[in-house]
Every structure is written in structure tokens, then in C-alpha cells.
Design an enzyme around this catalytic site. Sequence first.
Site, PDB file in Angstrom:
ATOM      1  N   LYS A 241       0.953  -1.166  -0.058  1.00  0.00           N
ATOM      2  CA  LYS A 241       0.109   0.011   0.126  1.00  0.00           C
ATOM      3  C   LYS A 241       0.858   1.335   0.093  1.00  0.00           C
ATOM      4  CE  LYS A 241      -1.254   1.904   3.753  1.00  0.00           C
ATOM      5  NZ  LYS A 241      -1.835   2.129   5.064  1.00  0.00           N
TER       6      LYS A 241
ATOM      7  N   ASP B 104      -6.018   1.162   1.611  1.00  0.00           N
ATOM      8  CA  ASP B 104      -5.970   1.296   3.046  1.00  0.00           C
ATOM      9  C   ASP B 104      -7.543   1.179   3.604  1.00  0.00           C
ATOM     10  OD1 ASP B 104      -7.860   3.479   2.245  1.00  0.00           O
ATOM     11  OD2 ASP B 104      -6.328   5.033   2.967  1.00  0.00           O
TER      12      ASP B 104
END
Length: 220
Positions: free
Chosen positions: A128, A147
Site C-alpha cells: 500500500k 487502506d
Amino acid sequence: MARESLKSKRERALVVCDRMAQHYPDPKPQLEFGGDPFRLAIAVLLSAQTTDAAVNKVTPILWERYPAIADLAAAELADVEDILHSLGFFRSKAKNCIGCAQMILGDFDGQVPRDIDELQKLPGIGRKSANIVTSIAFGDVCGIAVDTHVFRIAHRLGFSSAKDPSGTERDLLKIIPPERWGGVNIRWILFGRALCTAQRPQCDQCFLADVCPEGKRLQK
Ligand code: SF4
């Protein structure tokens, strides 16, 4: 309920992308990093399990004390911990900040790597975070940073039922065209904070209600 086809999901995903772009035409990253890829990588690393606002409070102190990568690479762990103590997991974050600086100097000629796989070798930088750094710092969009907001919204929209962020990213990459990947993270975060909140989604005011199965279910 019948399983939705990939084609139908792709059509809905395009509507979602179009409307997100209309509502958030020029989204800006909330983390402050002064256009420096290294400072962005550190800010992203620090933002795990905490807010961007909390990170933006400590990074000016960090950069004042350690302006260059070499300064941070040579920092005392206790001093960095002291600067980061207001953040969750500050001890491991302090260790990772110093480790990042040391690895960039030792293994990458003092430059933050552009390659997403190499970025993930840096301590504290997962998929991420690497997605965020490549897309914001270098304009290379290699995927979608999933997220907590992106994860939740993707599930509510019925775009993924994966249990983890990497599975969710794989599902999103199948239905969202590559040229739209870049705006997803920042726009969906803004949307997740304003409307599709974790506790109380505002489905009655949502501009996606007509294309959202969860919104229809919650409104019943
Ligand atoms: Fe989220 Fe509700 Fe909008 Fe669906 S309709 S995206 S659940 S706020």
C-alpha cells in the site's frame, strides 16, 4: 442474490470513478512532504495506524533535526523515538525510519527506488505504501493503495469480498481501468471520511447510492 458479472461490475466501477472525479476534481495528498520522495516515503511509513494530521505535526521536527537522508541514517534511535512518541507504534516506526535511510544510502545510491518491488524492500514500506510513493512522488501508477477506507468502500460497493487489502487490490484492478487507478486512493479517502464513514455511512446523501448494493440494503 445472483452473482454479479465482471462486465456489470466494470460498468458500475466506471460510474463510480466518474462521479468521484466530479466530486473531488483535484484531490491533494494530505501528507506534507515538500515534493521530496524520501520525505514522502517516511511520512507514509509514519502514517500507518494514525492520521495524516498527526504525522504532519511531527515531520517538521524530524526534518529540522535530520535534514538529509544521511543525517537520519546516522541518527540515535532514542532521539528519533522521542520525536515520534506521539504516534502509535513509535518505537518500530523510529527503527524503520533509520533503517529506510540506511538502506536507501547503502543499496540505492541515496535515491528512493522508483520500482514498486524495490520500494517494498525498505523497512516499514508494504504494498500500500509503495503504491502511494510511486504514484505521488513519481507519477508511476502501478496499482491501487488499499487502506482502511478503500477496503471498506470496495466491499460496500460490492467490488470485492476479499479478506485482505492485497486481495481487494487484485479485485479492484480487474474492474477499474488502469488510467483510473491513480485517483482512487486519495478520492476514496476523502469520500470515506465525508460520506461512506466506517460507523455511519450517509447513504441518503450519497452520490453513489443508485449504484451501491450496500447503500440500497442499508436504506431499506
Ligand atoms: Fe457508502 Fe452508502 Fe454511498 Fe454505498 S450508498 S457508497 S454504503 S455511503
